[in-house]
Design a protein around this motif. Structure first.
Motif, mmCIF file in Angstrom:
data_model
loop_
_atom_site.group_PDB
_atom_site.id
_atom_site.type_symbol
_atom_site.label_atom_id
_atom_site.label_comp_id
_atom_site.label_asym_id
_atom_site.label_seq_id
_atom_site.Cartn_x
_atom_site.Cartn_y
_atom_site.Cartn_z
ATOM 1 N N SER A 61 63.411 27.609 17.476
ATOM 2 C CA SER A 61 63.419 28.516 18.628
ATOM 3 C C SER A 61 63.790 27.755 19.901
ATOM 4 O O SER A 61 63.754 26.512 19.924
ATOM 5 N N GLY A 62 64.086 28.535 20.940
ATOM 6 C CA GLY A 62 64.390 27.925 22.228
ATOM 7 C C GLY A 62 63.193 27.166 22.761
ATOM 8 O O GLY A 62 63.308 26.072 23.317
ATOM 9 N N GLU A 92 56.132 29.331 27.966
ATOM 10 C CA GLU A 92 56.074 28.468 26.789
ATOM 11 C C GLU A 92 54.645 27.958 26.559
ATOM 12 O O GLU A 92 54.421 26.856 26.070
ATOM 13 N N ASN A 143 66.915 33.409 33.431
ATOM 14 C CA ASN A 143 66.421 34.685 32.898
ATOM 15 C C ASN A 143 65.651 35.508 33.942
ATOM 16 O O ASN A 143 66.080 36.590 34.331
ATOM 17 N N ARG A 175 71.068 30.628 27.474
ATOM 18 C CA ARG A 175 72.256 31.493 27.606
ATOM 19 C C ARG A 175 73.394 30.747 28.310
ATOM 20 O O ARG A 175 74.051 31.284 29.195
ATOM 21 N N MET A 198 69.392 22.568 25.643
ATOM 22 C CA MET A 198 68.992 23.484 24.561
ATOM 23 C C MET A 198 69.789 24.761 24.754
ATOM 24 O O MET A 198 69.909 25.258 25.867
ATOM 25 N N CYS A 200 70.505 28.766 22.660
ATOM 26 C CA CYS A 200 70.027 29.643 21.580
ATOM 27 C C CYS A 200 71.176 30.354 20.884
ATOM 28 O O CYS A 200 72.107 30.830 21.544
ATOM 29 N N LYS A 203 70.063 34.802 20.727
ATOM 30 C CA LYS A 203 70.032 35.773 21.838
ATOM 31 C C LYS A 203 71.348 36.569 21.787
ATOM 32 O O LYS A 203 71.608 37.194 20.774
#
Ligand SMILES: Cc1ncc(COP(=O)(O)O)c(C=O)c1O
Length: 343
Positions: A61-62, A92, A143, A175, A198, A200, A203
């Motif tokens: 996962s992210g 997180e 985000n 993203r 990092m 993803c 998404k």
């Protein structure tokens, strides 16, 4: 009969494509903890190349990718500089403290980003009785700021300040491809000044699971040990890694459509007297709608749900809208009409 919602809550709701599902059936696999899964190895190689780094590691996962990076770049008691509404700090689960023993030093940004002057002020002087500021973490696109983009120039300039002060730089690029498209540049260009990035595949890229952490060979070797500590050593993970490889071919070239849908939706929502939007702030596939006239955002989230549209509640007066490949232009048009008129 089951209601078919137009789901604009997040790009994480995207389902794997037919091509992905079929490829999962025949993916070449092995035990990845032994480094023997050819599909995972290929995804890691392709990802490192795409981002212009030496090496990459496939993670669940992210969050796992970000937290491995924090652990690898820091020691217990070190400080990490983050923007106040960043994912690493807010969503997180305090893991940067729980797992790495680090202290978040947050800076209030504007549209998700702070400037060089604010950064300099947050870096502690190198005195033995103070915590060491070790790491700068940025997020691009951002985000919680509504998919806002940090320019390549600004990013390089912030990383230069950090490096001049002995800090490492990590990018939460969940993203990153959305940011690259919005700026008409490449993810490689964005990734350049960072020690680790990092991103993803789960998404907007629509793979079912997973993220990649990229960096130098040495950094990724360390990351592999930390991933194992977290129980993130996967076995025949090629069945999911294959979806990332397909996403680069099948979804990445169409990701810009998500930005077009977001712009269409935002424009029409801006015509509704109950909503307030800054159209210039719509840069990628995420945007925020502020509600006017003393109504709560929750009221509209529920009203929209009754009509078949799902959006997220961001705060008491703000909703978050996210477009993705499972929203067609036809769906977007239906949602546009509702956004324009709902009261
Ligand atoms: C900017 C950002 N970073 C990291 C993550 C974490 O990704 P995951 O949900 O795969 O842990 C997210 C998830 O939404 C995100 O938006």
């Amino acid at each position: 009969m089951e209601t078919k919602f137009i789901d604009l809550r997040s790009d994480t709701v995207t389902k794997p494509t037919k091509r992905m599902r079929e490829a999962m059936m025949s993916a070449d696999v092995g035990d990845d903890v032994y480094g023997e899964d050819p599909t995972v190895n290929k995804l890691e190689k392709v990802s490192a190349n795409l981002l212009g780094k030496e090496s990459a590691i496939f993670v669940c996962s992210g969050t796992m990718g970000n937290q491995i990076a924090v652990k690898c770049h820091t020691d217990i008691g070190d400080e990490v500089i983050l923007e106040a509404s960043s994912h690493i700090y807010n969503f997180e689960m305090g893991m940067m403290s729980a797992f790495s023993g680090t202290l978040p030093r947050v800076i209030e940004g504007k549209n998700g980003f702070f400037d060089e002057e604010q950064l300099v002020k947050a870096i502690r002087p190198d005195i033995y009785y103070l915590s060491k500021t070790k790491l700068l973490c940025l997020e691009n696109s951002h985000n919680s700021a509504g998919g806002r983009v940090l320019s390549v120039e600004k990013s390089a300039s912030l990383c230069k300040v950090a490096k001049d002060n002995g800090l490492k730089c990590h990018l939460d690029g969940a993203r990153i491809f959305n940011s690259a498209i919005a700026q008409k540049t490449t993810a490689k260009e964005i990734a350049k000044p960072y020690d680790s990035v990092m991103f993803c595949i789960s998404k907007g890229l629509s793979a079912p699971i997973g993220s990649l952490l990229v960096g130098s060979k040495e950094f990724i070797a360390k990351a592999r040990r930390v991933r194992k500590m977290l129980g993130g050593g996967m076995r025949q993970a090629g069945v999911i890694a294959i979806c990332g490889l397909i996403a680069f071919e099948e979804i990445l070239p169409t990701l810009e459509d998500d930005h077009k849908k977001a712009k269409l939706l935002a424009l029409r929502a801006s015509k509704n007297k109950n909503f307030k939007l800054n159209l210039e702030s719509v840069e990628t596939n995420i945007f925020m709608i502020k509600v006017r006239n003393g109504n709560s955002a929750n009221y509209y989230v529920n009203r929209l749900k009754e009509i078949g549209i799902l959006v997220s509640l961001n705060s008491s007066d703000t909703m978050r809208v996210v477009t993705h490949k499972d929203i067609s232009f036809e769906d977007a048009e239906k949602a546009c009409k509702i956004f324009e008129t709902i009261n």
